[in-house]
Enzyme design. Structure first.
Site, short mmCIF file in Angstrom:
data_model
loop_
_atom_site.label_atom_id
_atom_site.label_comp_id
_atom_site.label_asym_id
_atom_site.label_seq_id
_atom_site.Cartn_x
_atom_site.Cartn_y
_atom_site.Cartn_z
N LYS A 142 0.84 -1.21 0.00
CA LYS A 142 0.00 0.00 0.00
C LYS A 142 0.86 1.25 0.00
O LYS A 142 0.59 2.21 -0.74
CB LYS A 142 -0.91 -0.02 1.24
CG LYS A 142 -1.40 1.33 1.73
CD LYS A 142 -2.22 1.14 2.99
CE LYS A 142 -2.40 2.35 3.87
NZ LYS A 142 -1.23 2.99 4.43
N ARG A 197 -3.65 10.52 3.39
CA ARG A 197 -2.54 11.48 3.48
C ARG A 197 -1.81 11.61 2.14
O ARG A 197 -0.95 12.46 1.98
CB ARG A 197 -1.55 11.03 4.55
CG ARG A 197 -2.15 11.06 5.94
CD ARG A 197 -1.14 10.76 7.01
NE ARG A 197 -0.07 11.73 7.05
CZ ARG A 197 -0.17 12.96 7.52
NH1 ARG A 197 -1.32 13.39 7.99
NH2 ARG A 197 0.87 13.76 7.52
N CYS A 214 -4.64 7.95 9.38
CA CYS A 214 -4.99 7.44 10.70
C CYS A 214 -4.70 8.47 11.79
O CYS A 214 -3.75 9.24 11.69
CB CYS A 214 -4.18 6.18 10.96
SG CYS A 214 -4.74 4.82 9.92
N1 EPU Z 1 6.59 14.21 10.82
C1 EPU Z 1 6.66 15.54 11.17
N2 EPU Z 1 6.52 16.47 10.17
C2 EPU Z 1 6.29 16.12 8.88
C3 EPU Z 1 6.23 14.77 8.53
C4 EPU Z 1 6.37 13.82 9.53
O1 EPU Z 1 6.85 15.87 12.34
O2 EPU Z 1 6.17 17.03 8.02
C5 EPU Z 1 6.71 13.18 11.88
C6 EPU Z 1 5.39 12.42 12.08
O3 EPU Z 1 4.50 13.13 12.90
C7 EPU Z 1 5.85 11.12 12.69
C8 EPU Z 1 7.20 10.90 12.02
O4 EPU Z 1 7.61 12.18 11.48
O5 EPU Z 1 6.05 11.26 14.07
C9 EPU Z 1 7.21 9.89 10.91
O6 EPU Z 1 6.23 10.19 9.94
P1 EPU Z 1 6.41 9.84 8.42
O7 EPU Z 1 6.38 11.09 7.63
O8 EPU Z 1 7.56 8.92 8.27
O9 EPU Z 1 5.08 9.02 8.12
P2 EPU Z 1 4.12 9.15 6.87
O10 EPU Z 1 4.88 9.31 5.63
O11 EPU Z 1 3.01 10.09 7.19
C10 EPU Z 1 4.17 6.61 6.28
C11 EPU Z 1 3.16 5.52 6.17
C12 EPU Z 1 2.71 5.13 7.55
C13 EPU Z 1 3.90 4.65 8.35
C14 EPU Z 1 4.98 5.75 8.38
C15 EPU Z 1 6.25 5.30 9.06
C16 EPU Z 1 2.08 6.01 4.08
C17 EPU Z 1 0.87 6.46 3.37
N3 EPU Z 1 2.02 6.00 5.41
O12 EPU Z 1 3.49 7.69 6.90
O13 EPU Z 1 1.81 4.05 7.38
O14 EPU Z 1 3.50 4.35 9.66
O15 EPU Z 1 5.29 6.15 7.03
O16 EPU Z 1 6.78 4.19 8.42
O17 EPU Z 1 3.09 5.65 3.48
C18 EPU Z 1 -0.12 2.80 7.72
O18 EPU Z 1 0.14 2.24 6.66
O19 EPU Z 1 -1.04 2.44 8.50
C19 EPU Z 1 0.65 3.98 8.12
C20 EPU Z 1 0.26 4.81 9.08
#
Ligand code: EPU
Length: 451
Positions: free
Chosen positions: A24, A98, A122
């Site tokens: 995904k 997102r 989420c």
């Molecule tokens: N963060 C910030 N500022 C930002 C971006 C992120 O503070 O601008 C922080 C977040 O709040 C968090 C951390 O950095 O504490 C990590 O967030 P990240 O950006 O890595 O997560 P994401 O890209 O929003 C993706 C996956 C998530 C998965 C995370 C970590 C997708 C669509 N989502 O989220 O997947 O948990 O990476 O591996 O790729 C899921 O599939 O259920 C899911 C939540």
């Protein structure tokens, strides 16, 4: 809400074989990348999940023709007529995922402007987008926050930049990649995320004509190119879904073969799985040859009988233990003898679901302290981000309401492991990330029904 409920008669070990398809968290990004090409792209093994539908809808609104290919799970994207969409049209998708934030770079390249609706995803912490916006500004974009969403433009084009992320965020790294590939000049991103899904996105972009070097120590260098073409890609399998079914096998004392699961991307999970007392066997894929139909690879996971052992684990960025593996595995840890410790270092509020497990008889305490040595951003900020799980606990049935995708799956596992009949409300949320989960449950012999 009442029609969105699954009745689960628990206490039966899951037994059988299921298959996972493209990840995904790669598929949705590869779909966005198709916007950057000047010719059609083809993506295989796309799971039928809600996040894919959202991105498909958004691509369609921006003039990308998305059609089903000949193979089941094949999608073809034709970006010949990329066009602007109205904010009203785009806002239909507000709050649903997102992924829309990743449309920024590609839309700025293709149209010179972009509108991004309110994001969904989420509820596992505040999930800010400050790194994304900071990066886009570094490339020369102007970002205006208005009540209806974000308006971006790049009146002078986008230019390569040197940029360090405050934390190796998956999404912000993808944002930089999708923007830098066609920005003028060289971009150097430091403290980048290097999850397998990111590397696979880099493979997609490279197939399109991008020049991207992954250096040691989380440094990624991107040489911008003026034009990219379409790609043909078969994504890496979903290692979160694979681990979720593995955890379900362990928690229900069952035996599940996950076809498609790949060892290399799951090493950290496999180590913990073995430490807890679970067993697994990897089958390598063998390509077909004359007289040999070949063999699909996968991993067989099972509970060998007897007691499980407690473990200490900390979630972390790759190659650490994924935060998305945490919730499903914790259900199995409620069955392990002794005290297990979980230190969640990626999201500050990803342990709320443990209350529901406690209502079923689990014994889980959550703490504000860092119960582990991994440097963490939450320790001094008052977030309950560590858990101690005392086991084994006999789980009993309960009425549960699913809070988010991964916690939702853990509720489901708990209901399957518990004695008695549970009602799990809000199960449709699971369709965001788990393809055909009800059919897979049936294949594994679970006793579940829609009332
Ligand atoms: N963060 C910030 N500022 C930002 C971006 C992120 O503070 O601008 C922080 C977040 O709040 C968090 C951390 O950095 O504490 C990590 O967030 P990240 O950006 O890595 O997560 P994401 O890209 O929003 C993706 C996956 C998530 C998965 C995370 C970590 C997708 C669509 N989502 O989220 O997947 O948990 O990476 O591996 O790729 C899921 O599939 O259920 C899911 C939540």
């Amino acid at each position: 809400m009442t029609d969105d409920v699954l009745v689960v008669h628990g206490g039966t070990p899951l037994e059988g074989r299921i298959r996972v398809r493209g990840a995904k968290n790669l598929v949705s990004k590869a779909m966005v990348a198709a916007l950057l090409g000047d010719s059609p792209s083809r993506l295989y093994d796309v799971p039928k999940i809600r996040d894919v539908e959202v991105v498909r809808g958004l691509l369609g609104l921006h003039g990308v023709k998305v059609t089903d290919g000949d193979e089941d799970g094949e999608l073809v994207f034709d970006p010949a007529n990329v066009e602007s969409a109205s904010t009203d049209q785009i806002n239909v998708h507000a709050g649903s995922s997102r992924i829309p934030i990743l449309f920024c770079g590609p839309l700025l390249h293709r149209l010179g402007h972009a509108f991004i609706p309110d994001l969904g995803g989420c509820h596992i912490g505040p999930r800010p987008i400050d790194f994304h916006l900071q990066a886009l500004r570094e490339f020369g974009a102007t970002v205006e926050k208005r009540p209806e969403g974000l308006h971006l433009s790049a009146p002078n084009g986008l230019h390569g930049t040197k940029f360090a992320l405050p934390y190796p965020s998956v999404g912000a790294t993808e944002q930089v990649l999708l923007t830098a590939v066609m920005a003028e000049g060289v971009t150097e991103l430091r403290n980048a995320a290097v999850e397998p899904e990111i590397i696979d996105l880099i493979c997609v972009l490279q197939k399109m004509g991008a020049i991207i070097k992954v250096h040691t120590d989380r440094v990624i260098e991107i040489q911008g190119v003026p034009k990219l073409h379409g790609y043909t890609h078969r994504p890496i399998p979903d290692r979160i879904e694979a681990a979720s079914w593995a955890a379900a096998a362990l928690a229900t004392r069952g035996h599940v073969e996950v076809l498609g699961a790949q060892q290399a991307d799951m090493m950290t999970f496999l180590n913990i799985f073995r430490s807890v007392g679970g067993e697994y066997e990897v089958t390598d894929a063998r390509p077909p040859k004359l007289g040999d139909p070949g063999q699909e690879g996968g991993i067989r996971f099972w509970h060998p009988g007897g007691e499980l052992k407690s473990v200490a684990l900390e979630t972390d960025v790759h190659p650490g233990f994924m935060t998305d593996w945490q919730q499903p595995l914790v259900v199995a840890l409620t069955q392990a003898r002794g005290l297990s410790i979980v230190h969640e270092t990626v999201y500050e509020q990803r342990l709320g679901y443990t209350e529901a497990l406690n209502s079923m008889g689990a014994n889980i305490q959550v703490y504000r302290d860092c119960l582990g040595g991994t440097p963490c951003r939450f320790g001094r900020r008052n977030f309950k981000h560590s858990a101690v799980i005392a086991g084994p606990s006999k789980l009993h049935a309960a009425d549960l309401v699913i809070p988010d995708l991964r916690a939702g799956f853990s509720h489901l596992i708990a209901a399957l492991a518990a004695e008695g009949t549970s009602r799990v409300y809000g199960v449709d949320l699971i369709n965001r990330g788990y393809e055909d989960f009800e059919a897979k449950l049936a294949d594994l012999g679970a006793h579940v029904e829609r009332p």
